[in-house]
Design an enzyme around this catalytic site. Structure first.
Site, short mmCIF file in Angstrom:
data_model
loop_
_atom_site.label_atom_id
_atom_site.label_comp_id
_atom_site.label_asym_id
_atom_site.label_seq_id
_atom_site.Cartn_x
_atom_site.Cartn_y
_atom_site.Cartn_z
N SER A 35 -22.73 -31.25 7.42
CA SER A 35 -22.27 -32.51 7.98
C SER A 35 -23.46 -33.32 8.49
CB SER A 35 -21.31 -32.25 9.15
OG SER A 35 -20.99 -33.43 9.85
N TYR B 220 -17.65 -28.82 17.26
CA TYR B 220 -17.97 -29.07 15.86
C TYR B 220 -19.47 -29.22 15.67
CZ TYR B 220 -17.40 -31.12 11.17
OH TYR B 220 -17.45 -31.37 9.82
#
Length: 296
Positions: A133, A146
């Site tokens: 990501s 996250y």
């Protein structure tokens, strides 16, 4: 010759798009996710083999690998896009939610890598693509679990590349998307008081799927997918005081919607279908306010 491709996180979003892309070019796909209804739908679309599995459970991942080898004799490619997410200040997140996000997104990816590399070592070849990501390169508020998982995953991937240098036939690489139009934002646990929203610019899942296929055909250590990714990374590294002064406002403006919601666990502990069946009318109403959404 067609490849045998295992995809974890294949029931929606990037995983679904990648499954369809691999199948369209004639590869044989083995599809895995926690939720069987959505997984079965993707299997029907792609002609793939659906095997329910939870990447946070190492035994489940090992069983998936064994089933794929039994079915097709080998695994040429393993793509992992499975992830869950939680919104809220670190101090407001229940420890169990924080821990489960990290367990799924980091330790789950480690389970996948362990199972895939075991097969690849036995075969002498294979390509592992782990979905990272933009948030493995920068930090943002309200997404501590996250971010923690993705930064850890980035370190794991780099280490795996070092440790597989003795095996020229084995490749470990990653795709690092920014915002992508998938349901992860809406299905995320939320303790921020406002629903999650994909900050622009938002890419289509098919764009990330294209990058995954390119990684399989001509691997690079990492491919970034997102028009603003490099600019955001530049600000984070080169202008940290400016970045830190602006990022909270930017996150509250573009990363959280105006829809107020009550705290909930989202799909962190259960698949989306279980969430919809067990959450009751309040959470279902909250989810219906903001549609299908997107995710990093």
């Amino acid at each position: 010759m067609s490849r045998v491709v295992v995809l974890t996180g294949a029931s929606s979003g990037i995983g679904r798009a990648a499954a369809l892309a691999f199948a369209q070019r004639g590869d044989r796909v083995v599809l895995a996710a926690r939720g069987l209804p959505d997984l079965s739908a993707v299997a029907e679309e792609s002609g793939g083999l659906a095997i329910p599995a939870d990447i946070s459970d190492g035994a489940s991942v090992d069983a998936l690998a064994a089933a794929a080898v039994r079915a097709y004799g080998r695994i040429d490619v393993w793509v992992d896009t499975a992830a869950v997410m939680a919104y809220g200040k670190f101090e407001d997140l229940p420890p169990s939610v924080f821990d489960k996000v990290v367990t799924t997104d980091l330790l789950g990816a480690a389970n996948v890598a362990r199972a895939a590399l075991r097969v690849f070592r036995a075969q002498g070849q294979g390509t592992l693509v782990l979905c990272s990501s933009l948030l493995a390169h920068v930090t943002v508020p309200y997404m501590s679990a996250y971010v923690t998982a993705k930064w850890g995953l980035r370190g794991l991937i780099r280490t795996l590349r070092q440790e597989t240098r003795d095996a020229p036939g084995i490749t470990v690489c990653t795709v690092a998307p920014g915002s992508v139009d998938t349901p992860i934002y809406q299905r995320a646990a939320n303790y921020a008081g406002r629903a999650g929203s994909p900050p622009p610019p938002v890419a289509a899942p098919s764009k990330v799927a294209e990058a995954i296929l390119r990684q399989v055909d001509k691997p690079r250590p990492e491919v970034s997918v997102g028009l603003a990714n490099r600019l955001i990374e530049f600000g984070f590294v080169v202008l940290p005081p400016v970045y830190d002064a602006l990022v909270t406002t930017m996150m509250r403006t573009f990363g959280l919607s105006r829809h107020k919601i009550e705290a909930h666990e989202g799909n962190v502990f259960h698949p989306a279908q279980d969430l919809e069946q067990a959450s009751g009318p309040d959470l279902n109403a909250q989810n219906s306010q903001f549609g299908s959404g997107g995710a990093p």
